[in-house]
Scaffold this motif. Structure first.
Motif, PDB file in Angstrom:
ATOM      1  N   ASN A  53      -5.146   8.811  -6.362  1.00 50.17           N
ATOM      2  CA  ASN A  53      -3.779   8.425  -6.679  1.00 50.17           C
ATOM      3  C   ASN A  53      -3.435   9.010  -8.038  1.00 50.17           C
ATOM      4  O   ASN A  53      -3.854   8.501  -9.078  1.00 50.17           O
ATOM      5  CB  ASN A  53      -3.644   6.902  -6.697  1.00 50.17           C
ATOM      6  N   THR A  54      -2.667  10.087  -8.031  1.00 49.66           N
ATOM      7  CA  THR A  54      -2.293  10.754  -9.282  1.00 49.66           C
ATOM      8  C   THR A  54      -0.825  10.513  -9.618  1.00 49.66           C
ATOM      9  O   THR A  54      -0.267  11.192 -10.486  1.00 49.66           O
ATOM     10  CB  THR A  54      -2.545  12.273  -9.176  1.00 49.66           C
ATOM     11  N   VAL A  55      -0.203   9.557  -8.943  1.00 54.50           N
ATOM     12  CA  VAL A  55       1.226   9.305  -9.106  1.00 54.50           C
ATOM     13  C   VAL A  55       1.504   8.011  -9.860  1.00 54.50           C
ATOM     14  O   VAL A  55       2.315   7.977 -10.792  1.00 54.50           O
ATOM     15  CB  VAL A  55       1.930   9.272  -7.730  1.00 54.50           C
ATOM     16  N   SER A 111      -0.830   7.180   1.720  1.00 55.51           N
ATOM     17  CA  SER A 111       0.545   7.275   1.210  1.00 55.51           C
ATOM     18  C   SER A 111       0.759   8.584   0.457  1.00 55.51           C
ATOM     19  O   SER A 111      -0.186   9.326   0.171  1.00 55.51           O
ATOM     20  CB  SER A 111       0.834   6.104   0.271  1.00 55.51           C
ATOM     21  N   TRP A 112       2.041   8.835   0.106  1.00 55.31           N
ATOM     22  CA  TRP A 112       2.347  10.035  -0.673  1.00 55.31           C
ATOM     23  C   TRP A 112       1.935   9.901  -2.131  1.00 55.31           C
ATOM     24  O   TRP A 112       2.052  10.848  -2.904  1.00 55.31           O
ATOM     25  CB  TRP A 112       3.829  10.403  -0.567  1.00 55.31           C
ATOM     26  N   TYR A 113       1.396   8.741  -2.483  1.00 54.24           N
ATOM     27  CA  TYR A 113       0.850   8.571  -3.824  1.00 54.24           C
ATOM     28  C   TYR A 113      -0.483   9.307  -3.985  1.00 54.24           C
ATOM     29  O   TYR A 113      -0.930   9.556  -5.106  1.00 54.24           O
ATOM     30  CB  TYR A 113       0.587   7.089  -4.122  1.00 54.24           C
ATOM     31  N   LEU A 114      -1.135   9.617  -2.867  1.00 54.17           N
ATOM     32  CA  LEU A 114      -2.477  10.197  -2.897  1.00 54.17           C
ATOM     33  C   LEU A 114      -2.424  11.712  -2.759  1.00 54.17           C
ATOM     34  O   LEU A 114      -1.666  12.245  -1.950  1.00 54.17           O
ATOM     35  CB  LEU A 114      -3.340   9.615  -1.771  1.00 54.17           C
ATOM     36  N   CYS A 169       0.838  -1.195   0.000  1.00 51.91           N
ATOM     37  CA  CYS A 169       0.000   0.000   0.000  1.00 51.91           C
ATOM     38  C   CYS A 169       0.877   1.249   0.000  1.00 51.91           C
ATOM     39  O   CYS A 169       0.609   2.218  -0.697  1.00 51.91           O
ATOM     40  CB  CYS A 169      -0.920  -0.011   1.211  1.00 51.91           C
ATOM     41  N   LYS A 170       1.935   1.215   0.801  1.00 55.66           N
ATOM     42  CA  LYS A 170       2.964   2.252   0.755  1.00 55.66           C
ATOM     43  C   LYS A 170       4.218   1.615   0.156  1.00 55.66           C
ATOM     44  O   LYS A 170       4.305   0.402   0.032  1.00 55.66           O
ATOM     45  CB  LYS A 170       3.250   2.796   2.161  1.00 55.66           C
ATOM     46  N   ARG A 171       5.172   2.430  -0.181  1.00 54.55           N
ATOM     47  CA  ARG A 171       6.389   1.929  -0.806  1.00 54.55           C
ATOM     48  C   ARG A 171       7.093   0.905   0.094  1.00 54.55           C
ATOM     49  O   ARG A 171       7.327   1.169   1.280  1.00 54.55           O
ATOM     50  CB  ARG A 171       7.330   3.093  -1.097  1.00 54.55           C
TER      51      ARG A 171
END
Length: 531
Positions: free
Chosen positions: A489-491, A480-483, A316-318
């Motif tokens: 999730n724009t990453v 996560s920082w993906y969101l 879910c996170k890196r």
């Protein structure tokens, strides 16, 4: 002054051409600026890759604008102790520039940076590089169907702009009460102060992401006291790193096919993992059990082990790779604060749980501006709106590459092109294929510029976000920082690298509006091409 149309072209092989005449120099604001076919922003993997592909396509009329004094991008900026890649070396390199001399299976920052310097030299890119040229503004001039780029070194105009600034370019430091008056040393992991001696100091690490997981084991033996502020623990797997033997290097150098086989094997293994991340997250359960065993082996104290056990599904996170992270956290001079940093009172750091910690230095491993790329505030499109304003509801682009309202602006590592389990270089090369096809297509059809239709861009992103719904990044139970702030999730790309390469192999003119230059002083005509 316009750049010469008679400048030597590179051959199809992209052979070195250091003798090429330098592209036109910038001039002060207010004077006539030199014009180029393409202006590339950034000289990391994306920018250098774009430069190589432009030369191979016979396009030599371009500049690469770099704000720093050397190439390398994130591998120049991040020089912190222990900095290394978590993707195998032979996969984390350009397909057109194999490196048989990688020293380790997972290479360190100095070796990756040296590789990029070599690419710049071998492929004849140095005449195109402009250092100390930070892009302050890029504005589309509709009446002339071109971009005007204002930099700290002067101005250029260009038919097209390639934004390869990257998502890991601008560090993010939290706005904490009392930070400005902290009497000790403060720096971000990507701006490491090598002149500051950490030996014997009380050091705080804020964050427990990928950078922190490499920094902590590297500095723990030398500092007096290490205090780690952890908001959310990460899943960690063993790092299968080893030295590449001289025999392997010899084989890859003398028999290049062996290097291609190695790269192909690494690629295939990573592709096989994709399904678990994007369609069947339940398959990651066995990987999570492996990570739990790794944690148990590295941390004997049950209380500390509980602090370090995530409450979300792995992936879910890196996922971090390290053999030394857990032992460093379990060391006698390390304290893990399972709480974020709330404020500072002089040299006292106050955690969200109320505990207080005296330190001499703070290292922020708090990541980068990823979902709000700072370059967006400096790019202005056809109607004068900034990219940041257009993206205030969330970043989106067509095929991660182009944005409606911003003609002839092409992204390398654009929205939703990141990967959670493989090499970004694979995605970069796919976007470069798309870029070159777009530029050559414009020549073929006799158009000056192109921009995606509103419908095509919207449809692409609706389908993309629909596929995102069942990924582990959405269903795994983490933030996560993906969101982005809206929870989108724009990453990341919710598919395989093979699927992305298929999606970016060629430009579909049915998804684009073509802009024709009618006359130098009149507004350009816009033509929508039906599918």
């Amino acid at each position: 002054m316009a750049s010469s149309s008679k400048r030597p072209r590179s051959g199809a092989s992209g052979a070195p051409a250091e003798e090429a005449a330098p592209v036109g120099e910038a001039v002060p604001v207010g004077e006539a600026a030199p014009h180029v076919r393409v202006a590339v922003i950034g000289s990391g993997f994306g920018g250098l890759g774009a430069a190589v592909r432009l030369r191979r396509a016979g396009i030599t009329d371009f500049v690469v604008l770099e704000r720093a004094d050397s190439v390398g991008g994130t591998w120049r900026d991040n020089s912190y102790p222990g900095c290394a890649c978590d993707v195998p070396s032979h996969l984390y390199s350009f397909s057109f520039a194999p490196n048989p001399e990688w020293p380790r299976s997972f290479s360190g920052q100095p070796d990756i940076r040296a590789y990029l310097e070599k690419v710049a030299t071998v492929f004849g890119l140095r005449p195109h590089l402009r250092f100390g040229a930070e892009v302050l503004e890029a504005r589309w001039e509709a009446e002339r169907t071109r971009w005007r780029i204002t930099t700290s070194a002067g101005q250029w105009t260009a038919d097209a702009v390639v934004s390869a600034a990257g998502p890991l370019a601008d560090p993010q430091i939290p706005d904490l009460p009392g930070l400005a008056s902290f009497p000790g040393k403060v720096f971000h992991s990507s701006r490491w102060d090598h002149d500051y001696d950490l030996a014997g100091k009380r050091v705080a690490i804020v964050g427990t992401g990928a950078s922190a997981a490499q920094i902590i084991p590297s500095i723990q033996p030398e500092v007096g006291k290490l205090t780690v502020f952890q908001r959310t623990p990460a899943w960690v797997l063993p790092r299968r790193d080893r030295e590449i033997s001289q025999l392997e290097k010899w084989l890859h150098d003398r028999l290049p096919v062996t290097g291609r086989i190695r790269r192909g094997t690494l690629f295939a293994l990573r592709e096989l993992q994709v399904d678990a991340f994007v369609r069947r997250p339940g398959m990651l359960k066995v990987v999570q059990q492996f990570a739990e065993r790794h944690l148990a082996q590295g941390v004997a104290d049950p209380a500390l082990r509980a602090k370090l056990t995530p409450d979300y599904r792995i992936g879910c996170k890196r996922i971090l790779l390290s053999n030394t992270y857990y032992p460093a956290l379990a060391a006698a001079n390390t304290e893990v604060v399972a709480s974020g940093l709330r404020e500072l009172r002089g040299s006292t750091l106050v955690a969200a749980d109320g505990t207080e910690h005296e330190v001499d230095a703070i290292v922020f491993g708090t990541g980068f501006h990823v979902t709000d790329m700072p370059i967006g505030a400096r790019v202005f499109g056809a109607d004068g709106t900034s990219l940041a304003e257009q993206w205030k509801g969330g970043m989106e682009a067509l095929r991660g590459s182009t944005v409606h309202g911003f003609p002839n602006l092409f992204f390398v590592i654009g929205p939703n092109t990141g990967l959670g389990n493989s090499s970004m270089i694979l995605m970069i090369e796919s976007q470069l294929n798309y870029l070159i096809d777009a530029l050559t297509t414009l020549d073929t059809v006799g158009a000056t510029a192109m921009q995606p239709t509103v419908r095509a861009q919207r449809q692409w992103n609706l389908e993309l976000q629909h596929r995102m719904d069942r990924t582990v990044w959405t269903t795994g139970g983490c933030r996560s920082w993906y969101l982005d702030p809206n929870g989108r999730n724009t990453v990341l790309w919710p598919g395989s690298t093979t699927a992305f390469r298929r999606a970016t192999r060629r430009v579909d003119l049915g998804e684009y509006e073509l802009i024709m230059r009618t006359a130098p002083t009149t507004a350009p005509a816009v033509q929508e091409v039906s599918a």
